[in-house]
Design an enzyme around this catalytic site. Structure first.
Site, short mmCIF file in Angstrom:
data_model
loop_
_atom_site.label_atom_id
_atom_site.label_comp_id
_atom_site.label_asym_id
_atom_site.label_seq_id
_atom_site.Cartn_x
_atom_site.Cartn_y
_atom_site.Cartn_z
N LYS A 140 0.85 -1.21 0.00
CA LYS A 140 0.00 0.00 0.00
C LYS A 140 0.88 1.25 0.00
O LYS A 140 1.99 1.21 0.53
CB LYS A 140 -0.85 0.03 1.28
CG LYS A 140 -1.98 -0.97 1.33
CD LYS A 140 -2.75 -0.83 2.65
CE LYS A 140 -3.89 -1.82 2.74
NZ LYS A 140 -4.93 -1.64 1.74
N ARG A 162 -10.10 -11.53 2.14
CA ARG A 162 -10.96 -12.58 1.56
C ARG A 162 -10.29 -13.95 1.64
O ARG A 162 -10.96 -14.97 1.69
CB ARG A 162 -11.36 -12.20 0.13
CG ARG A 162 -10.23 -12.10 -0.83
CD ARG A 162 -10.59 -11.35 -2.09
NE ARG A 162 -10.67 -9.90 -1.87
CZ ARG A 162 -10.98 -9.02 -2.81
NH1 ARG A 162 -11.27 -9.41 -4.04
NH2 ARG A 162 -11.03 -7.74 -2.53
N1 BES Z 1 -7.92 -3.79 4.54
C1 BES Z 1 -8.13 -3.41 3.20
C2 BES Z 1 -9.45 -2.66 2.98
C3 BES Z 1 -9.59 -1.32 3.65
C4 BES Z 1 -9.27 -0.17 2.97
C5 BES Z 1 -10.08 -1.22 4.94
C6 BES Z 1 -9.42 1.06 3.60
C7 BES Z 1 -10.23 0.00 5.55
C8 BES Z 1 -9.90 1.15 4.87
C9 BES Z 1 -8.15 -4.63 2.29
O1 BES Z 1 -7.37 -5.70 2.69
C10 BES Z 1 -7.64 -4.18 0.95
O2 BES Z 1 -6.52 -3.77 0.90
N2 BES Z 1 -8.48 -4.26 -0.06
C11 BES Z 1 -8.11 -3.85 -1.37
C12 BES Z 1 -8.54 -4.94 -2.32
C13 BES Z 1 -8.02 -4.81 -3.69
C14 BES Z 1 -6.53 -5.01 -3.72
C15 BES Z 1 -8.68 -5.86 -4.55
C16 BES Z 1 -8.82 -2.53 -1.67
O3 BES Z 1 -9.94 -2.34 -1.22
O4 BES Z 1 -8.22 -1.70 -2.33
ZN ZN Z 2 -5.35 -5.54 2.05
#
Ligand code: BES
Ligand code: ZN
Ligand code: ZN
Length: 480
Positions: free
Chosen positions: A258, A332
Site C-alpha cells: 500500500k 478474503r
Molecule cells: N484492509 C483493506 C481494505 C480497507 C481499505 C479497509 C481502507 C479500511 C480502509 C483490504 O485488505 C484491501 O486492501 N483491499 C483492497 C482490495 C483490492 C486489492 C482488490 C482494496 O480495497 O483496495
Molecule cells: Zn489488504
C-alpha cells in the site's frame, strides 16, 4: 459508574441532566427546577448543550438536545457528548431527569455516558486522571417513573464491552498481533463465561488452513484461528448463530504494498474480529439464550522475503486453489478459510461475517453504513431494521452472478482479484460466496467504512465499536 439508582426528589441533586426533543422543550419544568423565569436559549437541537445554575446556586442544570424524533437512534451520542464536554465538573452524583420521556431513553443515556469514559490516550506517559467521573467515583441517579434497572445494567454492560473493543481496534500493531487477539479472547472467555480455543501455526498446518497460513507467512507473528463458543446454561434447543471476523492485525498490503500515507490506519484491519469478540462477550455477559460460535482468522499481512507473491497459487481449507493476483486482497483469503471451516465444523443455522474488506465499500457508502450482501432476504431485512434502530446501519449491495467471471483463473480454481477498478466490494463478496458453499443463511458485512473513522471525540481517525450493538440486538431479536 458503579452505582446507578432511582431517586424520588431532586432536593439533594447537584448536577442534573435534562434531555429534550427538539421543539418539545418544557420551559415550565426548567423554571420549576431553576427558579429562573424566561426561556433559556435552547431549542433541543441534536447535541445542543445549555448549562444553567439552580435556584439556590447549589445545582447545575444541563439541558441536553436530543434532536428530532428521527435522531432518537443516536440519542446516546447526545449524552456521550455532554459528558465529554462537562464531566470534569461532576463530583458525587449526577442526576438524569427522564420522567417526561420514553423509558428507552434510560438505555441511551447510560450507554452514552459510559461510552464517554473511553480513553483513546491510554498510552500517553505519566498521567493518572483525577477526574472523578472517569474514575467511577460518581453515582448516577435516575429520576423517572419508569425506571428499569435491568435496562440500565444492560446499557452499562454494553458500553463497557464497546469501550474494550475500541481499545482493541485503536491499539497499535506492535502491541496487537494474532497471539494478542487470541489472548484477548481467552481472557474475555474466562471472565464472562465462554470457551475459547486457539489454533496455532502447527494446528493450522495439520488442519489445512492454507489460505490463512499463506497470508501470515511473511510475518514474525504467526497466524492464529480463534474459536469461541458460548452456550446458555441448562439444556434447550437453541439456534446456532456463527459469527466470523477478519482479524488482520496490520495490513501493509504485502508485496502488493500500500502507499504509506494512510497505512497507519491499517492497524484497524481487525475491526471485524473486534465486533465478533464484542458480540460474544456481551452475549455471555447478558446470558442470552442462544448458541453462538465466533471464529476469527488472524494474521499480519507483512512484507518479507517469505511473503506470498502476486501470481502465487495457494490451497485453502475448502480444497479450492486460489491464484493470488493481489496480496492486498488478503482479507478474503483468511475469511475463505474461516467461513468454510465454520460451516463444516458447526453447521450453523445462520452465519454472518464481518470484515474491513474493501476500500470500494467506502467509495460506495462512505462512512455511513456497512455494505451488506446475502441471498437471504429475511436475514437482510432483519439486519437492516436493527441497523436503523442502533444507528449501526447496513445497506444492501447485490451478489449478481454477472461478477462471477471476474474471478475466473486460468490456472487455479479462482483468483482473488478481478484486476478491474470497479465494483470491488461486490467481487470481494462474490469471492467469499464461493467458500460459503451455498449456505442458505450466510450474510457478509463489509465494514471498512464504519469500523474506524473520524469523530468529534478525537483528532485522528479512531475506532467506532461498530457491530457490537448491531449483532447483540440482532441476537436478541431472533430469540424473542
Ligand atoms: N484492509 C483493506 C481494505 C480497507 C481499505 C479497509 C481502507 C479500511 C480502509 C483490504 O485488505 C484491501 O486492501 N483491499 C483492497 C482490495 C483490492 C486489492 C482488490 C482494496 O480495497 O483496495
Ligand atoms: Zn489488504
Ligand atoms: Zn485488509
Amino acid at each position: 459508574m458503579k452505582i446507578i439508582k432511582p431517586i424520588e426528589d431532586l432536593k439533594s441533586a447537584q448536577f442534573i441532566l435534562i434531555p429534550f426533543l427538539q421543539d418539545e422543550v418544557d420551559y415550565d419544568l426548567i423554571t420549576e427546577i431553576t427558579g429562573i423565569k424566561g426561556k433559556p436559549d435552547f431549542s433541543g437541537k441534536f447535541k445542543q448543550i445549555n448549562t444553567l445554575p439552580g435556584v439556590e446556586g447549589d445545582k447545575t442544570l444541563y439541558l441536553v438536545g436530543l434532536g428530532k424524533e428521527k435522531d432518537l437512534s443516536q440519542a446516546h451520542e447526545a449524552f456521550r457528548w455532554i459528558s465529554h464536554k462537562r464531566n470534569k465538573a461532576w463530583k458525587g452524583s449526577i442526576t438524569l431527569y427522564l420522567d417526561h420521556l420514553d423509558s428507552s431513553l434510560l438505555y441511551s443515556a447510560i450507554y452514552g455516558l459510559v461510552l464517554s469514559k473511553y480513553d483513546i490516550g491510554s498510552l500517553k506517559s505519566g498521567k493518572r486522571s483525577s477526574n472523578s467521573f472517569l474514575n467511577n467515583e460518581v453515582e448516577c441517579h435516575i429520576y423517572s417513573k419508569t425506571y428499569n434497572e435491568s435496562l440500565a445494567v444492560e446499557a452499562r454492560a454494553t458500553a463497557r464491552t464497546v469501550n474494550a473493543i475500541k481499545a482493541l481496534v485503536d491499539a497499535p500493531s506492535n502491541i496487537k498481533n494474532p497471539e494478542y487477539l487470541a489472548n484477548w479472547a481467552i481472557d474475555s472467555g474466562s471472565r464472562f463465561g465462554f470457551k475459547a480455543t486457539i489454533f496455532d501455526k502447527t494446528q493450522l498446518e495439520e488442519q489445512g488452513f492454507h489460505a490463512l497460513l499463506a497470508v501470515g507467512q511473511g510475518s514474525n507473528s504467526e497466524p492464529r484461528l480463534i474459536q469461541m463458543e458460548y452456550k446458555p446454561e441448562g439444556k434447550g434447543d437453541y439456534p446456532i448463530l456463527a459469527l466470523v471476523g477478519k482479524g488482520i492485525t496490520f495490513d501493509t498490503g504485502g508485496l502488493s504494498i500500500k502507499p504509506s500515507d494512510n497505512m497507519h490506519h491499517m492497524k484497524s484491519d481487525m475491526g471485524g474480529a473486534a465486533a465478533v469478540f464484542g458480540a460474544i462477550e456481551l452475549a455471555a455477559k447478558l446470558k442470552l439464550p442462544i448458541q453462538l460460535i465466533g471464529v476469527v482468522a488472524s494474521a499480519e499481512n507483512a512484507v518479507d522475503a517469505n511473503s506470498i507473491r502476486p501470481g502465487d497459487v495457494i490451497n485453502s481449507y475448502s480444497g479450492k486453489t486460489i491464484e493470488v493476483i493481489d496480496t492486498d486482497a488478503e482479507g478474503r483469503l483468511v475469511l475463505a478459510d474461516a467461513i468454510n471451516y465454520t460451516i463444516k465444523a458447526f453447521n450453523p443455522d445462520q452465519i454472518i461475517d464481518l470484515a474491513t474488506l474493501t476500500g470500494s465499500s467506502i467509495g460506495t457508502l462512505g462512512y455511513t453504513a456497512a455494505a451488506m450482501f446475502s441471498d437471504n432476504e429475511d436475514l437482510k431485512d432483519a439486519l437492516s431494521d436493527i441497523g436503523f434502530e442502533t444507528h449501526e446501519r447496513v445497506w444492501p449491495l447485490p451478489l449478481f452472478d454477472d461478477f462471477k467471471s471476474d474471478l475466473h483463473s486460468d490456472i487455479a480454481d479462482i483468483r482473488n482479484y478481478s484486476g478491474k477498478p470497479i465494483a470491488g466490494a461486490i467481487t470481494a463478496a462474490k469471492f467469499l460466496e464461493v467458500f460459503a458453499e451455498d449456505h442458505p443463511a450466510w450474510l457478509h458485512l463489509d465494514i471498512a467504512g464504519v469500523a474506524y473513522s473520524d469523530s468529534s471525540y478525537a483528532k485522528m481517525k479512531s475506532a467506532t465499536g461498530y457491530g457490537v450493538r448491531l449483532l447483540t440486538e440482532y441476537i436478541k431479536s431472533i430469540i424473542e
